[in-house]
Motif scaffolding. Structure first.
Motif, short mmCIF file in Angstrom:
data_model
loop_
_atom_site.label_atom_id
_atom_site.label_comp_id
_atom_site.label_asym_id
_atom_site.label_seq_id
_atom_site.Cartn_x
_atom_site.Cartn_y
_atom_site.Cartn_z
N PRO A 196 0.95 -1.28 -0.01
CA PRO A 196 -0.11 0.10 -0.04
C PRO A 196 0.82 1.25 0.14
CG PRO A 196 -0.92 -1.54 1.49
CD PRO A 196 0.42 -2.15 0.95
N ASP A 197 1.86 1.28 0.80
CA ASP A 197 2.48 2.50 0.86
C ASP A 197 3.33 2.82 -0.18
OD1 ASP A 197 4.22 0.34 1.14
OD2 ASP A 197 5.66 1.60 2.41
N LEU A 198 3.93 1.69 -0.95
CA LEU A 198 4.59 2.00 -2.30
C LEU A 198 3.47 2.29 -3.53
CD1 LEU A 198 7.11 1.88 -3.98
CD2 LEU A 198 7.01 -0.51 -4.30
N ALA A 199 2.41 1.71 -3.40
CA ALA A 199 1.25 2.09 -4.53
C ALA A 199 0.86 3.65 -4.23
CB ALA A 199 0.08 1.24 -4.17
N ALA A 200 0.88 4.08 -3.10
CA ALA A 200 0.42 5.28 -2.76
C ALA A 200 1.53 6.31 -3.34
CB ALA A 200 0.42 5.72 -1.31
N HIS A 201 2.77 6.02 -3.20
CA HIS A 201 3.81 6.90 -3.71
C HIS A 201 4.02 6.80 -5.21
CE1 HIS A 201 8.36 7.81 -4.27
NE2 HIS A 201 7.86 8.80 -3.57
N ILE A 202 3.58 5.82 -5.73
CA ILE A 202 3.75 5.68 -7.25
C ILE A 202 2.55 6.25 -7.77
CG2 ILE A 202 3.06 3.92 -9.33
CD1 ILE A 202 4.62 1.86 -7.72
N THR A 203 1.42 6.32 -7.18
CA THR A 203 0.22 7.14 -7.57
C THR A 203 0.57 8.55 -7.60
OG1 THR A 203 -1.23 5.41 -6.82
CG2 THR A 203 -2.22 7.57 -7.37
N ASP A 204 1.24 9.16 -6.30
CA ASP A 204 1.59 10.55 -6.38
C ASP A 204 2.67 10.74 -7.22
OD1 ASP A 204 -0.02 10.69 -4.19
OD2 ASP A 204 1.78 10.55 -2.62
N LEU A 205 3.57 10.11 -7.81
CA LEU A 205 4.30 10.49 -8.88
C LEU A 205 3.78 10.53 -10.24
CD1 LEU A 205 7.38 7.92 -7.63
CD2 LEU A 205 7.55 10.55 -7.73
N LEU A 206 2.82 9.65 -10.44
CA LEU A 206 1.86 9.77 -11.62
C LEU A 206 1.18 10.98 -11.84
CD1 LEU A 206 0.80 5.92 -11.84
CD2 LEU A 206 2.43 7.13 -13.34
N ASP A 207 0.68 11.39 -10.57
CA ASP A 207 -0.07 12.80 -10.75
C ASP A 207 0.76 13.90 -11.03
OD1 ASP A 207 -2.18 11.42 -9.63
OD2 ASP A 207 -2.02 12.12 -7.43
N GLY A 208 1.89 13.92 -10.88
CA GLY A 208 2.93 14.96 -11.25
C GLY A 208 3.61 14.79 -12.55
N LEU A 209 3.34 13.49 -13.26
CA LEU A 209 3.96 13.27 -14.56
C LEU A 209 2.93 13.11 -15.72
CD1 LEU A 209 6.38 10.37 -13.43
CD2 LEU A 209 7.14 12.80 -14.48
N GLU A 210 1.74 13.49 -15.46
CA GLU A 210 0.66 13.20 -16.35
C GLU A 210 0.97 14.24 -17.68
OE1 GLU A 210 -4.07 13.51 -17.05
OE2 GLU A 210 -3.36 13.04 -15.08
N SER A 211 1.46 15.40 -17.56
CA SER A 211 1.90 16.29 -18.66
C SER A 211 2.88 15.84 -19.44
CB SER A 211 1.98 17.75 -18.29
OG SER A 211 3.21 17.50 -17.50
N ARG A 212 3.67 14.72 -18.76
CA ARG A 212 5.06 14.48 -19.45
C ARG A 212 4.83 12.96 -20.23
NH1 ARG A 212 10.67 14.55 -16.52
NH2 ARG A 212 10.96 14.26 -18.77
N LEU A 213 4.00 12.18 -19.51
CA LEU A 213 3.85 10.96 -20.20
C LEU A 213 2.52 10.78 -20.91
CD1 LEU A 213 4.69 8.79 -16.75
CD2 LEU A 213 6.20 9.36 -18.85
#
Length: 227
Positions: A196-213
């Motif tokens: 769960p903690d790693l899933a939450a961190h990955i999700t947070d990273l994805l939120d900031g990468l949407e414009s790039r990816l």
């Protein structure tokens, strides 16, 4: 026999291995030559490498004594020797010695340490590896830490790539982008789930990468992580 003995300290690994084979064929032990040389202070790349090539796990501590040497080639040869002498996954010395060299000033030494530690680290090591991967660290140290972070688990690999992609001028970003593409092409994630903690961190990273990816990629990754 004497000619072969004289070649045991050759810098050439090919010549050295041939000499070792001849000494063995004559009924002698080439490792004894290297032990004696190192114990008497004859510390060269050939004597260090030779012991790693012919010794036993009991010789690992003799090589460890070479790690403070100020010559990078000596340190690298010692770690290369550990990869053979400490091949047993149950031997804790491989992790102990390898960890101590992940921030070595010499890129070849760090590369050898990474090879020594391959497959031996787990989730509990992630924070220490992230500390080594910080942007204020030398690039070769960061590269080694990133390699090991990716090996911890499939989800650690994804998390590491996304983290690297979060900074536009990140020098390791091109490699992270390639590795992320490879990750996305693999299907093994369907049978696992991140903690769960790693899933939450990955999700947070994805939120900031949407414009790039792009929205399509980030949405797909979110679904995979949260499935």
């Amino acid at each position: 026999m004497e000619t072969a003995r004289g070649r045991l300290a050759e810098n050439s690994s090919l010549v050295r291995s041939m000499a070792q084979a001849l000494v063995l064929r004559a009924g002698d032990d080439p490792a004894a030559y290297y032990r004696k040389a190192l114990q008497s202070g004859v510390v060269t790349r050939a004597t260090v490498a030779g012991l790693g090539e012919t010794g036993t796990p009991d010789d690992a501590d003799l090589l460890r004594a070479r790690l403070p040497d100020d010559r990078p080639r000596i340190r690298a040869a010692a770690v290369r020797g550990f990869r053979r002498l400490l091949a047993n996954p149950a031997d804790p010395r491989a992790v102990e010695y390898g960890r101590a060299l992940l921030d070595d000033p010499s890129p070849p030494v760090v590369r050898q340490a990474v090879e020594l530690l391959a497959g031996r680290l787990g989730p509990a090591d992630r924070q220490a590896l992230f500390d080594l991967a910080r942007t204020d660290r030398p690039l070769h140290v960061r590269r080694g830490a990133v390699v090991l972070l990716r090996q911890v688990s499939r989800w650690s690999r994804l998390d590491t790539d996304l983290w690297l992609l979060g900074t536009p001028d990140e020098p390791l970003a091109p490699d992270a982008h390639r590795d992320l593409d490879d990750w996305c092409r693999s299907t093994s994630s369907a049978f696992t789930k991140p903690p769960p903690d790693l899933a939450a961190h990955i999700t947070d990273l994805l939120d900031g990468l949407e414009s790039r990816l792009g929205a399509t990629v980030t949405t797909q990754l979110r679904r995979t992580v949260l499935a």
